[in-house]
Motif scaffolding. Structure first.
Motif, mmCIF file in Angstrom:
data_model
loop_
_atom_site.group_PDB
_atom_site.id
_atom_site.type_symbol
_atom_site.label_atom_id
_atom_site.label_comp_id
_atom_site.label_asym_id
_atom_site.label_seq_id
_atom_site.Cartn_x
_atom_site.Cartn_y
_atom_site.Cartn_z
ATOM 1 N N TYR A 18 0.835 -1.200 0.000
ATOM 2 C CA TYR A 18 0.000 0.000 0.000
ATOM 3 C C TYR A 18 0.867 1.246 0.000
ATOM 4 O O TYR A 18 0.841 2.034 0.951
ATOM 5 C CB TYR A 18 -0.924 -0.001 1.227
ATOM 6 N N PRO A 19 1.668 1.459 -1.064
ATOM 7 C CA PRO A 19 2.528 2.639 -1.060
ATOM 8 C C PRO A 19 1.685 3.924 -1.108
ATOM 9 O O PRO A 19 0.658 3.966 -1.784
ATOM 10 C CB PRO A 19 3.368 2.509 -2.328
ATOM 11 N N PRO A 20 2.123 4.950 -0.388
ATOM 12 C CA PRO A 20 1.371 6.206 -0.394
ATOM 13 C C PRO A 20 1.293 6.805 -1.798
ATOM 14 O O PRO A 20 2.254 6.739 -2.565
ATOM 15 C CB PRO A 20 2.155 7.119 0.555
ATOM 16 N N GLY A 21 0.125 7.339 -2.125
ATOM 17 C CA GLY A 21 -0.049 8.018 -3.399
ATOM 18 C C GLY A 21 -0.260 7.108 -4.591
ATOM 19 O O GLY A 21 -0.381 7.587 -5.714
ATOM 20 N N VAL A 22 -0.324 5.792 -4.370
ATOM 21 C CA VAL A 22 -0.516 4.852 -5.482
ATOM 22 C C VAL A 22 -1.981 4.420 -5.491
ATOM 23 O O VAL A 22 -2.507 3.937 -4.480
ATOM 24 C CB VAL A 22 0.417 3.622 -5.349
ATOM 25 N N VAL A 23 -2.648 4.591 -6.634
ATOM 26 C CA VAL A 23 -4.055 4.199 -6.733
ATOM 27 C C VAL A 23 -4.168 2.678 -6.645
ATOM 28 O O VAL A 23 -3.224 1.938 -6.952
ATOM 29 C CB VAL A 23 -4.709 4.725 -8.034
ATOM 30 N N PRO A 28 1.600 -2.569 -6.101
ATOM 31 C CA PRO A 28 2.470 -3.720 -6.372
ATOM 32 C C PRO A 28 2.340 -4.772 -5.266
ATOM 33 O O PRO A 28 1.638 -4.560 -4.272
ATOM 34 C CB PRO A 28 3.873 -3.097 -6.350
ATOM 35 N N LEU A 29 3.055 -5.857 -5.431
ATOM 36 C CA LEU A 29 3.107 -6.875 -4.383
ATOM 37 C C LEU A 29 3.997 -6.408 -3.239
ATOM 38 O O LEU A 29 4.986 -5.706 -3.440
ATOM 39 C CB LEU A 29 3.668 -8.188 -4.927
#
Length: 168
Positions: A18-23, A28-29
């Motif tokens: 759950y990277p910040p700013g990624v929809v 990614p995994l």
């Protein structure tokens, strides 16, 4: 004339990050997901017939899951498998050519469990597997169904849910 039994495999993508700013579509995994997707591939190579075709959601985490399994089969990336309703997944399965004996579908929850449970109904369905999937279909979970007849004829209640594995 009855076609030879076919194998349908429903794989929920591996654990995502759950990277910040990624929809959501582009997540990614996670490190755990990378490891578990490889374990899923190892299990598939040993426990099911050779996969002939893959239908895969276009989400980054489903694509990464497929890459990490090491499965070498023709792939169709389908936008409609992302955030899909169970009927949409079944409709995609219905388009598969009958020369395909083993089909892998890589998607998301809650759809994968709904499709597995919805298709289950043939006499040899394993009640313990139904119970397990009803309780939880975790990331990297693999449901195995047997289908008789054509892919076009796959509909609710038409398959036997015969196995479920969670690679850890």
């Amino acid at each position: 004339m009855n076609a030879a039994p076919r194998t349908l495999i429903l794989l929920r993508h591996a654990k995502s990050d759950y990277p910040p700013g990624v929809v959501d579509h582009d997540r990614p995994l996670a490190k755990r997901g990378i490891r578990e997707a490889a374990l899923a591939g190892d299990w598939l190579r040993v426990n099911v017939p050779t996969i002939d075709r893959v239908l895969c959601s276009t989400a980054t985490r489903t694509r990464n899951t497929l890459e990490r399994t090491g499965i070498d089969a023709a792939v169709s990336y389908r936008d409609e498998l992302y955030d899909a309703m169970p009927g949409t997944v079944i409709a995609a399965i219905n388009t598969v050519d009958d020369d395909i004996a083993t089909l892998l579908v890589i998607g998301h929850e809650p759809t994968m469990s709904s499709v597995a449970l919805g298709l289950a109904g043939a006499a040899v369905t394993d009640a313990a597997v139904v119970q397990q999937i009803s309780e939880k279909f975790p990331t990297s979970g693999i449901a195995v169904l047997r289908v008789t007849g054509s892919w076009a004829g796959v509909q609710p209640g038409s398959a036997a849910l015969v196995g479920f594995h969670v690679p850890r």
